[in-house]
Design an enzyme around this catalytic site. Structure first.
Site, mmCIF file in Angstrom:
data_model
loop_
_atom_site.group_PDB
_atom_site.id
_atom_site.type_symbol
_atom_site.label_atom_id
_atom_site.label_comp_id
_atom_site.label_asym_id
_atom_site.label_seq_id
_atom_site.Cartn_x
_atom_site.Cartn_y
_atom_site.Cartn_z
ATOM 1 N N CYS A 198 -28.690 -6.762 27.286
ATOM 2 C CA CYS A 198 -27.702 -7.586 28.016
ATOM 3 C C CYS A 198 -27.349 -7.014 29.388
ATOM 4 C CB CYS A 198 -26.439 -7.727 27.183
ATOM 5 S SG CYS A 198 -26.773 -8.435 25.574
ATOM 6 N N HIS A 230 -21.357 -10.539 32.055
ATOM 7 C CA HIS A 230 -22.168 -10.874 30.893
ATOM 8 C C HIS A 230 -21.286 -11.564 29.852
ATOM 9 C CE1 HIS A 230 -25.075 -10.802 27.810
ATOM 10 N NE2 HIS A 230 -24.316 -10.056 27.025
ATOM 11 N N ASN A 282 -24.346 -15.699 23.362
ATOM 12 C CA ASN A 282 -24.855 -14.562 24.137
ATOM 13 C C ASN A 282 -26.374 -14.707 24.252
ATOM 14 O OD1 ASN A 282 -25.658 -12.114 25.161
ATOM 15 N ND2 ASN A 282 -24.634 -10.855 23.615
#
Ligand code: ACO
Length: 351
Positions: free
Chosen positions: A113, A278, A308
């Site tokens: 990520c 993020h 996500n």
């Protein structure tokens, strides 16, 4: 110092959205639990046979079109995923081939990520060194392959059969992880510029002592062979995640790093136009926002619709914001991200 600017953006998500309610048909979970804990309402999943390179190629084509250039104008590809098509080679080569870019270097990076932040540092380095002028960054994920259920017909609404309690119990072992992730890709075209634009400061960090807060226990080259029957039987292809510890890591390290970067670059939080963070959990971002004293309007969120998407997240968010006319030339924007490794960082970019 050479500057850079983002001249084109694109994203692609596969198939129809899968709601929280659809997940509750294969696990003991609920829309209420998922939304309250994470801010997620739906996500997309790559179908069988579609890999990160396919999603990434679709996003890249949109970014190249938006940039008004031809694929042949690209002289470097940086590709980020934690769910590659194959253990090797990495998917950068596949994206390059799909775009007809034989001979153009394709670099795979593995910062999960946090990939966009590390990617920015690489892109800036390539531009500063004069190695490349027009760089395609792609972040793409096909997490569907590690989901802890086999009942895709039920999840995708092609069947209304009842899933057995035994199957549900197996999926439940990983439900805290499974509800968070979704598939998709984002792509950004970076180009060298004479304008006063580009990287103004960056901080990246890795702490491998925390590697096992989020990792895949099976299917690695520590075993002979690297893939064993028990990896499948015991669901070792599903990542193990210590959600609470990761949460604490993110809400501690990201504000700390953002403040350190501001101090180093002599920037006040109020000088920053957009905080592009993020999207791992809405609550993480709300915490960071409140801690830094940033208003809701200055931190765009899209986790509700995508979950996500790991390396895909920041380029997808940047594409959405760009197409809405939110990110304008001359603005000073901060990117923040943390991912498995643990890798994390912040970057300040003059748009
Ligand atoms: N549905 C219903 N109940 C659930 C679910 C679910 N999907 N998942 C867990 N539960 C239950 C648990 O079993 C537990 O029940 P118990 O109290 O009876 O034992 C209870 O809910 C609380 O579980 P926790 O795991 O403690 O819940 P928490 O509040 O910590 O939230 C979450 C979990 C959402 C995963 C949170 O910890 C989080 O978001 N962590 C960070 C995740 C993250 O940042 N991941 C990194 C991504 S970075 C990358 O590189 C990919």
């Amino acid at each position: 110092m050479r500057g850079f600017e983002i001249i084109g953006t694109g994203h692609y998500v596969p198939g129809a959205p899968v709601t929280n309610e659809a997940l509750s048909r294969v696990m003991n979970t609920s829309d209420e639990w998922i939304y309250k804990r994470s801010g997620i309402r739906q996500r997309h999943y790559a179908p069988e046979g579609v890999g990160a390179s396919d999603l990434g190629t679709a996003a890249a084509k949109r970014a190249i079109e938006a940039a008004g250039i031809e694929p042949k104008d690209i002289d470097y590809i940086v590709f980020a995923t934690m769910t590659p098509d194959y253990i090797f080679p990495g998917s950068a080569a596949l994206v390059g081939a799909n775009l007809g870019l034989a001979g153009v270097p394709g670099l795979d990076i593995r910062q999960q990520c946090a990939a966009m932040i590390f990617g920015l540092q690489i892109i800036d380095g390539l531009i500063q060194a004069g190695h490349a002028k027009t760089i395609l960054f792609v972040g793409a994920e096909a997490h569907a392959g590690f989901m802890p259920w086999h009942d895709w017909d039920v999840v995708e609404g092609r069947s209304d059969r009842k899933v057995s309690d035994e199957e549900k119990a197996k999926a439940d072992e990983h439900r805290a992880l499974a509800v968070l992730f979704g598939d998709g890709a984002g792509a950004l075209v970076f180009r060298v510029t004479d304008r006063d634009a580009g990287l103004r400061g960056i901080k990246v960090h890795t702490d491998g002592r925390a590697a096992k807060l989020l990792y895949v226990p099976g299917g690695g080259f520590r075993t002979r062979p690297y893939w064993k029957a028990d990896h499948f039987d015991e669901q070792k292809y599903v990542p193990l995640m210590e959600g609470r510890d990761l949460f604490k890591f993110a809400v501690t390290k990201l504000p700390e790093t953002a403040r350190a970067l501001c101090k180093e670059t002599n920037t006040a939080i109020g000088d920053i136009d957009w905080f592009l963070a993020h999207q791992a959990n809405q609550r993480i971002n709300e915490y960071i926002r409140e801690h830094l004293g940033v208003s809701k309007e200055r931190m765009p969120m899209n986790i509700e619709r995508f979950g996500n998407t790991s390396a895909g997240t920041l380029p997808i968010l940047i594409d959405e914001c760009t197409r809405k006319g939110m990110l304008k030339k001359g603005e000073l924007n901060m990117m923040l991200a943390l991912g498995a490794g643990i890798h994390w960082g912040c970057a300040l970019v003059r748009w």
